[in-house]
Design an enzyme around this catalytic site. Sequence first.
Site, short mmCIF file in Angstrom:
data_model
loop_
_atom_site.label_atom_id
_atom_site.label_comp_id
_atom_site.label_asym_id
_atom_site.label_seq_id
_atom_site.Cartn_x
_atom_site.Cartn_y
_atom_site.Cartn_z
N SER A 164 -11.47 0.22 3.13
CA SER A 164 -10.74 -0.18 3.98
C SER A 164 -9.86 0.97 4.59
O SER A 164 -9.25 1.92 3.90
CB SER A 164 -9.51 -1.18 3.69
OG SER A 164 -10.20 -2.28 3.07
N ARG B 272 0.83 -1.01 0.02
CA ARG B 272 0.01 -0.11 -0.08
C ARG B 272 0.87 1.39 0.09
O ARG B 272 0.45 2.17 0.75
CB ARG B 272 -0.95 -0.04 1.14
CG ARG B 272 -1.89 -1.28 1.57
CD ARG B 272 -2.90 -1.22 0.07
NE ARG B 272 -3.75 -2.46 0.33
CZ ARG B 272 -3.56 -3.72 -0.18
NH1 ARG B 272 -2.45 -3.96 -0.64
NH2 ARG B 272 -4.46 -4.48 0.19
N GLU C 284 -4.96 3.81 6.29
CA GLU C 284 -4.84 3.56 4.65
C GLU C 284 -5.19 5.02 4.17
O GLU C 284 -4.78 5.54 2.96
CB GLU C 284 -5.37 2.42 4.01
CG GLU C 284 -5.04 2.57 2.52
CD GLU C 284 -5.62 1.06 2.05
OE1 GLU C 284 -5.55 0.82 0.72
OE2 GLU C 284 -5.95 0.05 2.97
#
Length: 340
Positions: A239, A168, A335
């Site tokens: 998320s 990520r 995130e």
Amino acid sequence: MYSINKMIQDYSLKSHNTFGIDVNTKYFLAYDSEEILENNLNKIRALNLPIINIGEGSNLLFIKDFDGIVLHSQIKGIKIIHESDDNVKVRVGGGVIWDEFVDWAVNNNMGGIENLSTIPGTVGASPVQNIGAYGVEAKDVIISAETIEISTGKRRIFTNKDCHFAYRDSIFKNELKGKYIVTYVTYQLSKNHHFKLDYGNINSLLNGQTPSIKLIRDIITEVRNSKLPDYKTLGNAGSFFTNPYIDKSQYHDLQKQFPSIPHYPISENKVKVPAGWLIDQCGLKGFEHKGAAVHKNQALVLINTGKATGNDVVELAQIVIAQVKDKFGITLSPEVNIIG
């Protein structure tokens, strides 16, 4: 509604962030070509204000009005630029909706991104975030990212290696954060399909059927739609936290106390633990704080129940982080990019 190539002042971003946070930006400019972006950069730089580039706004959380310039990519187009017996190279505009690209690839029998079905956002975000799901990451298929440097207006192509991809993560989230705008991304897709079925419950959901990229896309779409709320009706950014990597020794210690703790081996010394499981074990599914809540079906998702401010969501995230840290000794990291 906005017009392409027109700088708008005091523009509402409510429809440009999937959390549905009601904030304004000082300036807003939508562009649908590299030339329009380049032609406006001198004017943009002269304003001497912070700049962010957005697609769907699916990975942003605004906590107040943005005293800067929001650039909105509308660069479209999906074009095959090279084809062999085994692979296809495809150049895609940064403003293309990611899931529309996945759908196009699957319908044209091109494999490699079917596991990334229904991820919100645009193509331009894929090399920035190194989006991933079900054992596949964007870095697995990205050949290069075409960009424009904000400070000079110069075009630069980043190879896969140049992007410094990690979980990520990429160079665009670190040392080059806010310095380049991704205009096009080139991917290599496969005609000879190699399936990744060992993440989540894809294998069991196949129920003995022969895997195909269309079947896998259908299964993942169904699973994600059953767990994840539609941001158009319930504001969210998918998320909210990344899945933490921990040392194997720490995992084995936790396993003694929590025998059912799931994990995925990452390296010889590291494992990945699902953040959603950690949050769920803290009893936080459905937990509400002011106008924000942990989604009742997927603990990894924080939602706007309708009247949340950005600060409400941030405070909820802090509560989640504190409880997971207290119970497991693991610190979760957002995130989502928090803008404020």
